[in-house]
Design a protein around this motif. Structure first.
Motif, PDB file in Angstrom:
ATOM      1  N   THR A   5       0.932  -1.330  -0.287  1.00 30.47           N
ATOM      2  CA  THR A   5       0.149  -0.421  -0.612  1.00 30.47           C
ATOM      3  C   THR A   5       0.942   1.377   0.303  1.00 30.47           C
ATOM      4  O   THR A   5       0.626   2.129   0.111  1.00 30.47           O
ATOM      5  N   LYS A   6       2.491   1.192   0.030  1.00 29.16           N
ATOM      6  CA  LYS A   6       3.036   2.338   0.216  1.00 29.16           C
ATOM      7  C   LYS A   6       3.085   2.860  -0.812  1.00 29.16           C
ATOM      8  O   LYS A   6       3.336   4.037  -1.218  1.00 29.16           O
ATOM      9  N   ARG A   7       3.082   2.058  -1.845  1.00 22.67           N
ATOM     10  CA  ARG A   7       3.060   2.373  -3.436  1.00 22.67           C
ATOM     11  C   ARG A   7       2.269   2.290  -4.284  1.00 22.67           C
ATOM     12  O   ARG A   7       1.211   3.188  -5.337  1.00 22.67           O
ATOM     13  N   HIS A   8       1.210   0.828  -4.075  1.00 23.05           N
ATOM     14  CA  HIS A   8       0.299   0.643  -4.483  1.00 23.05           C
ATOM     15  C   HIS A   8      -1.548   1.295  -4.046  1.00 23.05           C
ATOM     16  O   HIS A   8      -1.034   0.507  -3.734  1.00 23.05           O
ATOM     17  N   GLU A   9      -2.696   0.988  -5.377  1.00 25.03           N
ATOM     18  CA  GLU A   9      -3.507   0.049  -4.535  1.00 25.03           C
ATOM     19  C   GLU A   9      -3.715  -0.790  -4.987  1.00 25.03           C
ATOM     20  O   GLU A   9      -3.571  -1.352  -5.995  1.00 25.03           O
ATOM     21  N   VAL A  10      -4.638  -0.844  -3.457  1.00 28.11           N
ATOM     22  CA  VAL A  10      -4.547  -2.632  -3.715  1.00 28.11           C
ATOM     23  C   VAL A  10      -6.369  -3.429  -3.139  1.00 28.11           C
ATOM     24  O   VAL A  10      -7.151  -2.386  -3.003  1.00 28.11           O
ATOM     25  N   VAL A  11      -6.303  -3.769  -3.794  1.00 21.97           N
ATOM     26  CA  VAL A  11      -7.833  -4.322  -4.060  1.00 21.97           C
ATOM     27  C   VAL A  11      -7.837  -5.749  -3.633  1.00 21.97           C
ATOM     28  O   VAL A  11      -7.122  -7.254  -3.911  1.00 21.97           O
ATOM     29  N   LEU A  51     -13.941   0.222 -11.930  1.00 19.87           N
ATOM     30  CA  LEU A  51     -14.904   1.012 -12.563  1.00 19.87           C
ATOM     31  C   LEU A  51     -14.476   2.241 -11.452  1.00 19.87           C
ATOM     32  O   LEU A  51     -14.615   3.864 -11.155  1.00 19.87           O
ATOM     33  N   ALA A  52     -14.922   1.773 -10.111  1.00 21.41           N
ATOM     34  CA  ALA A  52     -15.059   3.122  -9.156  1.00 21.41           C
ATOM     35  C   ALA A  52     -13.543   3.832  -8.939  1.00 21.41           C
ATOM     36  O   ALA A  52     -13.816   5.019  -8.792  1.00 21.41           O
ATOM     37  N   LEU A  53     -12.734   2.953  -9.045  1.00 19.38           N
ATOM     38  CA  LEU A  53     -11.803   3.568  -8.910  1.00 19.38           C
ATOM     39  C   LEU A  53     -10.902   4.403  -9.753  1.00 19.38           C
ATOM     40  O   LEU A  53     -10.351   5.469  -9.809  1.00 19.38           O
ATOM     41  N   LYS A  54     -11.460   4.150 -10.927  1.00 18.68           N
ATOM     42  CA  LYS A  54     -11.070   4.488 -12.018  1.00 18.68           C
ATOM     43  C   LYS A  54     -11.942   6.099 -12.376  1.00 18.68           C
ATOM     44  O   LYS A  54     -11.219   7.281 -12.186  1.00 18.68           O
ATOM     45  N   ALA A  55     -13.280   6.403 -11.223  1.00 16.78           N
ATOM     46  CA  ALA A  55     -14.263   7.353 -11.859  1.00 16.78           C
ATOM     47  C   ALA A  55     -13.393   8.101 -10.644  1.00 16.78           C
ATOM     48  O   ALA A  55     -13.715   9.223 -10.698  1.00 16.78           O
ATOM     49  N   ALA A  56     -12.773   7.503  -9.287  1.00 16.26           N
ATOM     50  CA  ALA A  56     -12.837   8.734  -8.274  1.00 16.26           C
ATOM     51  C   ALA A  56     -10.864   8.611  -8.481  1.00 16.26           C
ATOM     52  O   ALA A  56     -10.247   9.832  -7.665  1.00 16.26           O
ATOM     53  N   GLY A  57     -10.608   8.649  -9.334  1.00 16.87           N
ATOM     54  CA  GLY A  57      -8.467   9.158 -10.150  1.00 16.87           C
ATOM     55  C   GLY A  57      -8.136   8.236  -9.515  1.00 16.87           C
ATOM     56  O   GLY A  57      -7.050   9.029  -8.949  1.00 16.87           O
ATOM     57  N   ARG A  58      -8.721   7.554  -8.954  1.00 18.33           N
ATOM     58  CA  ARG A  58      -7.274   6.338  -7.788  1.00 18.33           C
ATOM     59  C   ARG A  58      -6.594   5.661  -8.935  1.00 18.33           C
ATOM     60  O   ARG A  58      -5.404   5.179  -8.564  1.00 18.33           O
ATOM     61  N   LEU A  59      -6.729   5.272 -10.063  1.00 19.77           N
ATOM     62  CA  LEU A  59      -5.483   4.681 -10.743  1.00 19.77           C
ATOM     63  C   LEU A  59      -4.638   5.928 -11.839  1.00 19.77           C
ATOM     64  O   LEU A  59      -4.881   6.493 -11.810  1.00 19.77           O
TER      65      LEU A  59
END
Length: 436
Positions: free
Chosen positions: A356-362, A428-436
């Protein structure tokens, strides 16, 4: 040499009809000799089996549950016509249940010097490679009294790919993706990071999107529109350890995870993102890296086809280390694993800061819908104990998910029927929120 049922029937009829007329041992010997001579002549006239040339052709891959056609070409190089029963032997899992005995047998008549084809229709019932066994040929004589029999090794492999049943959810998610990209009349104004265009302000627009400098030049209120960034990196990590072997319904958890990974891959590829795959338990089982958009889905399905759950614990330290090597820059890491408290607490949670320090994790986990049935049980002592155990299991999973969320992980816990569309919606929610 093989004696046929017709031979036995002929011998029995001869004994019944001719027997009373021939009372002497000499008469009986004459009849027996005649039958044996007919069998011998029939055997000599039967086409030889060893000189046959048998080749294969047809499908090498098939989606699980669909039909694959494999052709046998039998060439009769001898000077005698071939009248044969051909058995094309495969493992029972290669045939539709209950049809192996009939579907594997073919009756062929091949004139001397010619060839004929027979088609075996396979319907594999499990993923993976299905290998052909020997082809056995029983060559009958013209009278049908005797037959020659032999086998030929004719190798062939049909790979059964994951069925990708969640493909039906792709059109609706692509429509939402087009909305996010601004390619339809409905423009979603999220918190993306890639500037798209300016347009006139409409009631209901977020005031934070107003571009005041552009508004001053235009003498009208202008707002900025955004679209999700493209060419993001996504790493799909499949945990193929012990927890993936647990059966939910009629299939192991791993099968539902594969289906979810395929839907996410198809969607992310259409969105312009790059997707890689890692399958890992105690060691790396498969990796697909750097394929083009047109090649990625076939490469994924081909690699997933041979994956099987390993009946030992996953080495989370090795899994995380390998994932970090495959994703050196900021990425979306999708971990398809179990949500059982002990493996997560002892293996994964101490390593989460590295991810989580560098990446978005699901983290996506396949839940067992039978727990809901057990939790509603009442009326008998056994049902009450089952309901208590189910509630405890569900509470433990919720507590584990809460702890992961506090570490910055997006957690999805859904049954097999909803894990694939749920993971696509999360992306899709992560892309819409600009988290990618």
């Amino acid at each position: 040499m093989a004696l046929t049922g017709r031979t036995a029937l002929l011998a029995a009829l001869g004994a019944l009809v001719v027997g009373p007329l021939l009372a002497s041992w000499a008469g009986i010997g004459l009849v027996t000799g005649a039958v044996l001579l007919a069998v011998l002549v029939d055997l000599v006239l039967a086409a030889p089996v060893r000189s046959l040339r048998i080749d294969r052709g047809g499908d090498t891959t098939v989606r699980l549950g669909e039909n694959a056609s494999v052709e046998l070409t039998v060439t009769n190089a001898s000077g005698r016509p071939l009248r044969a029963l051909v058995r094309d032997a495969w493992a029972p899992s290669a045939w539709r249940p209950g049809t192996a005995e009939t579907a594997s047998r073919h009756t062929l008549a091949v004139p001397a010097g010619e060839r004929r084809r027979a088609t075996s229709v396979l319907t594999p019932s499990r993923r993976g490679d299905h290998h052909a066994h020997r082809v056995t040929v029983r060559s009958h004589g013209p009278l049908g009294l005797a037959a020659r029999q032999g086998s030929h090794d004719v190798p062939w492999t049909v790979r059964a790919l994951p069925p990708f049943t969640s493909r039906k959810h792709l059109p609706s998610r692509l429509a939402r993706l087009r909305e996010l990209d601004g390619r339809t009349s409905v423009l979603t104004r999220g918190q993306g990071t890639e500037f798209d265009s300016l347009r006139e302000y409409l009631p209901g627009d977020d005031v934070r999107s107003i571009d005041w400098r552009a508004s001053a030049r235009r003498h009208t209120v202008a707002v900025r529109t955004w679209r999700p960034e493209r060419d993001r990196h996504i790493l799909v990590v499949l945990d193929t350890g012990r927890t993936s072997a647990g059966r939910v319904g009629d299939a192991p958890r791993l099968d539902a995870a594969l289906d979810a990974a395929l839907l996410l891959t198809a969607l992310a590829t259409r969105a312009g993102d790059r997707v890689d795959l890692l399958a890992h338990d105690a060691r790396k089982r498969a990796a697909v890296v750097g394929n083009s958009a047109n090649e990625i889905l076939p490469a994924f399905t081909n690699a997933m086809a041979v994956l099987e759950p390993a009946l030992h614990e996953t080495d989370m330290r090795s899994l995380v280390s390998t994932a970090l090597k495959m994703a050196p820059h900021r990425s979306l890491i999708v971990l398809l694993t179990g949500l059982d408290a002990a493996p997560v607490e002892d293996g994964l949670r101490p390593l989460l800061p590295l991810l989580t320090k560098r990446h978005e994790v699901v983290l996506a986990s396949v839940a067992d819908p039978h727990l809901d049935v057990l939790a509603a049980g009442r009326g008998t002592l056994e049902a009450v104990y089952g309901a208590a155990a189910a509630e405890q299991t569900r509470a433990d999973r919720r507590a584990t998910a809460d702890r992961l969320t506090r570490h910055g992980v997006t957690v999805l816990d859904a049954p097999p029927s909803r894990i694939a569309p749920g993971l696509a919606d999360t992306y899709l929610a992560l892309k819409a929120a600009g988290r990618l």
